[in-house]
Scaffold this motif. Structure first.
Motif, PDB file in Angstrom:
ATOM      1  N   ASP A  63       0.836  -1.194   0.000  1.00 30.50           N
ATOM      2  CA  ASP A  63       0.000   0.000   0.000  1.00 30.50           C
ATOM      3  C   ASP A  63       0.877   1.252   0.000  1.00 30.50           C
ATOM      4  O   ASP A  63       2.037   1.203   0.414  1.00 30.50           O
ATOM      5  N   PRO A  64       0.339   2.385  -0.445  1.00 27.96           N
ATOM      6  CA  PRO A  64       1.135   3.624  -0.497  1.00 27.96           C
ATOM      7  C   PRO A  64       1.713   3.993   0.862  1.00 27.96           C
ATOM      8  O   PRO A  64       1.051   3.888   1.889  1.00 27.96           O
ATOM      9  N   ASP A  65       2.970   4.426   0.841  1.00 29.37           N
ATOM     10  CA  ASP A  65       3.669   4.822   2.057  1.00 29.37           C
ATOM     11  C   ASP A  65       3.969   6.318   1.992  1.00 29.37           C
ATOM     12  O   ASP A  65       4.428   6.810   0.955  1.00 29.37           O
ATOM     13  N   PRO A  66       3.744   7.054   3.088  1.00 30.50           N
ATOM     14  CA  PRO A  66       3.935   8.512   3.055  1.00 30.50           C
ATOM     15  C   PRO A  66       5.380   8.954   2.899  1.00 30.50           C
ATOM     16  O   PRO A  66       5.638  10.117   2.581  1.00 30.50           O
ATOM     17  N   ARG A  67       6.337   8.059   3.099  1.00 25.92           N
ATOM     18  CA  ARG A  67       7.735   8.447   2.938  1.00 25.92           C
ATOM     19  C   ARG A  67       8.133   8.596   1.468  1.00 25.92           C
ATOM     20  O   ARG A  67       9.151   9.212   1.157  1.00 25.92           O
ATOM     21  N   ALA A  68       7.336   8.031   0.575  1.00 27.71           N
ATOM     22  CA  ALA A  68       7.623   8.162  -0.851  1.00 27.71           C
ATOM     23  C   ALA A  68       7.252   9.561  -1.326  1.00 27.71           C
ATOM     24  O   ALA A  68       6.241  10.124  -0.899  1.00 27.71           O
ATOM     25  N   ILE A  69       8.060  10.128  -2.223  1.00 23.41           N
ATOM     26  CA  ILE A  69       7.753  11.460  -2.753  1.00 23.41           C
ATOM     27  C   ILE A  69       6.672  11.396  -3.811  1.00 23.41           C
ATOM     28  O   ILE A  69       6.071  12.420  -4.162  1.00 23.41           O
ATOM     29  N   ALA A  70       6.412  10.197  -4.334  1.00 20.35           N
ATOM     30  CA  ALA A  70       5.349  10.011  -5.320  1.00 20.35           C
ATOM     31  C   ALA A  70       4.970   8.538  -5.350  1.00 20.35           C
ATOM     32  O   ALA A  70       5.772   7.667  -4.960  1.00 20.35           O
ATOM     33  N   HIS A  71       3.757   8.270  -5.804  1.00 22.82           N
ATOM     34  CA  HIS A  71       3.265   6.904  -5.947  1.00 22.82           C
ATOM     35  C   HIS A  71       2.785   6.743  -7.389  1.00 22.82           C
ATOM     36  O   HIS A  71       1.939   7.512  -7.847  1.00 22.82           O
ATOM     37  N   ILE A  72       3.332   5.769  -8.088  1.00 22.28           N
ATOM     38  CA  ILE A  72       3.019   5.581  -9.501  1.00 22.28           C
ATOM     39  C   ILE A  72       2.613   4.136  -9.738  1.00 22.28           C
ATOM     40  O   ILE A  72       3.324   3.203  -9.331  1.00 22.28           O
ATOM     41  N   HIS A  73       1.477   3.950 -10.397  1.00 23.29           N
ATOM     42  CA  HIS A  73       1.066   2.591 -10.736  1.00 23.29           C
ATOM     43  C   HIS A  73       2.055   2.014 -11.746  1.00 23.29           C
ATOM     44  O   HIS A  73       2.520   2.713 -12.635  1.00 23.29           O
ATOM     45  N   ARG A  74       2.365   0.739 -11.579  1.00 23.32           N
ATOM     46  CA  ARG A  74       3.387   0.106 -12.406  1.00 23.32           C
ATOM     47  C   ARG A  74       3.131   0.282 -13.904  1.00 23.32           C
ATOM     48  O   ARG A  74       4.059   0.565 -14.680  1.00 23.32           O
ATOM     49  N   ALA A  75       1.895   0.151 -14.331  1.00 25.76           N
ATOM     50  CA  ALA A  75       1.580   0.282 -15.752  1.00 25.76           C
ATOM     51  C   ALA A  75       1.825   1.692 -16.275  1.00 25.76           C
ATOM     52  O   ALA A  75       2.037   1.889 -17.476  1.00 25.76           O
ATOM     53  N   GLU A  76       1.818   2.687 -15.376  1.00 25.45           N
ATOM     54  CA  GLU A  76       2.009   4.078 -15.785  1.00 25.45           C
ATOM     55  C   GLU A  76       3.449   4.560 -15.591  1.00 25.45           C
ATOM     56  O   GLU A  76       3.773   5.703 -15.923  1.00 25.45           O
ATOM     57  N   LEU A  77       4.307   3.691 -15.084  1.00 30.21           N
ATOM     58  CA  LEU A  77       5.685   4.091 -14.782  1.00 30.21           C
ATOM     59  C   LEU A  77       6.432   4.658 -15.993  1.00 30.21           C
ATOM     60  O   LEU A  77       7.087   5.699 -15.874  1.00 30.21           O
ATOM     61  N   PRO A  78       6.346   4.020 -17.167  1.00 32.48           N
ATOM     62  CA  PRO A  78       7.118   4.538 -18.308  1.00 32.48           C
ATOM     63  C   PRO A  78       6.741   5.949 -18.736  1.00 32.48           C
ATOM     64  O   PRO A  78       7.579   6.661 -19.308  1.00 32.48           O
ATOM     65  N   THR A  79       5.522   6.369 -18.486  1.00 38.38           N
ATOM     66  CA  THR A  79       5.124   7.719 -18.887  1.00 38.38           C
ATOM     67  C   THR A  79       5.220   8.719 -17.748  1.00 38.38           C
ATOM     68  O   THR A  79       5.680   9.852 -17.941  1.00 38.38           O
ATOM     69  N   ARG A  80       4.846   8.320 -16.546  1.00 39.85           N
ATOM     70  CA  ARG A  80       4.787   9.261 -15.442  1.00 39.85           C
ATOM     71  C   ARG A  80       6.136   9.529 -14.787  1.00 39.85           C
ATOM     72  O   ARG A  80       6.394  10.644 -14.328  1.00 39.85           O
ATOM     73  N   LEU A  81       7.019   8.519 -14.727  1.00 35.15           N
ATOM     74  CA  LEU A  81       8.294   8.730 -14.042  1.00 35.15           C
ATOM     75  C   LEU A  81       9.158   9.796 -14.732  1.00 35.15           C
ATOM     76  O   LEU A  81       9.681  10.681 -14.045  1.00 35.15           O
ATOM     77  N   PRO A  82       9.350   9.753 -16.045  1.00 35.15           N
ATOM     78  CA  PRO A  82      10.146  10.822 -16.680  1.00 35.15           C
ATOM     79  C   PRO A  82       9.580  12.212 -16.427  1.00 35.15           C
ATOM     80  O   PRO A  82      10.349  13.168 -16.227  1.00 35.15           O
ATOM     81  N   GLU A  83       8.257  12.349 -16.416  1.00 32.41           N
ATOM     82  CA  GLU A  83       7.628  13.638 -16.131  1.00 32.41           C
ATOM     83  C   GLU A  83       7.933  14.087 -14.708  1.00 32.41           C
ATOM     84  O   GLU A  83       8.243  15.255 -14.457  1.00 32.41           O
ATOM     85  N   LEU A  84       7.843  13.148 -13.755  1.00 34.02           N
ATOM     86  CA  LEU A  84       8.133  13.465 -12.365  1.00 34.02           C
ATOM     87  C   LEU A  84       9.577  13.915 -12.195  1.00 34.02           C
ATOM     88  O   LEU A  84       9.850  14.932 -11.537  1.00 34.02           O
TER      89      LEU A  84
END
Length: 219
Positions: free
Chosen positions: A194-215
């Motif tokens: 489950d999402p953890d507050p220590r992470a600076i962002a939470h990204i669904h695995r299927a969206e990682l290739p598009t959302r991570l570079p933007e982040l």
């Protein structure tokens, strides 16, 4: 300080098995003539053996509990072969890694025995996708131990506040990176925590290739 590097976990972050691991473990044990082994016991033994070359010590521990005379090396080999066969990349990840390397230093830090994890990288064809690819089986400690993350920082030649680390496990990835000053990004999805507050962002695995570079571009 600006982000100059990004590190990744492997399993359930960049690659996933096509079949559930409990079934694979059952098949491997049966193929080697071993008694049925529980996934829970395997995970506990795995956590205690993060700095070995092979999974043989893991299965030595498990088979000892069953007083089995089966050679643990045979079980380890059967399991490795089935896991390697089952692992596939998350769609779009290969192109993402290639794109990130045009801007950032890209690293891998994965828990597990050297032979097992390197076999996955060979199968995926990713040996040239990283500036540094570290397997904890060749390190003094595994994640979440800070020494594992320090090894990644050293290999990438960056400071902790220059690195973003991407992984799915709250215990191994998010907490481990956070505790040494690395900014963690948590991958969500089937088989993930489950999402953890220590992470600076939470990204669904299927969206990682598009959302991570933007982040990363916005940090």
């Amino acid at each position: 300080m600006s982000v100059t590097a990004v590190g990744f976990d492997l399993d359930y972050t960049l690659a996933v098995p096509t079949r559930d691991r409990e079934t694979i473990l059952e098949e491997a044990a049966a193929a080697a003539g071993a008694p049925q082994l529980s996934r829970e016991a395997y995970l506990e033994a795995h956590q205690q053996n993060l700095t070995n070359r092979t999974r043989t010590p893991i299965f030595e521990s498990l088979l000892a509990e069953h007083d089995s005379a089966v050679d643990p090396k045979h079980v380890a080999t059967a399991y490795r072969e089935r896991i390697t066969e089952a692992v596939v990349p998350v769609e779009g990840v290969a192109a993402m890694l290639a794109g990130l390397r045009t801007t950032y230093r890209v690293g891998l830090l994965t828990n597990g025995p050297v032979v097992a994890q390197e076999a996955k990288l060979d199968k995926l064809g990713w040996n040239d996708y990283f500036d540094a690819a570290l397997v904890t089986g060749a390190l003094p400690a595994g994640k979440p131990d800070g020494r594992a993350f320090d090894a990644l920082l050293d290999a990438l030649d960056v400071e902790s506040d220059e690195l973003v680390y991407v992984g799915d496990s709250v215990h191994h990835d998010i907490a481990g990176a956070h505790d040494v000053g690395i900014r963690p990004v948590q991958v969500l999805g089937e088989g993930c925590d489950d999402p953890d507050p220590r992470a600076i962002a939470h990204i669904h695995r299927a969206e990682l290739p598009t959302r991570l570079p933007e982040l990363l571009a916005d940090l």
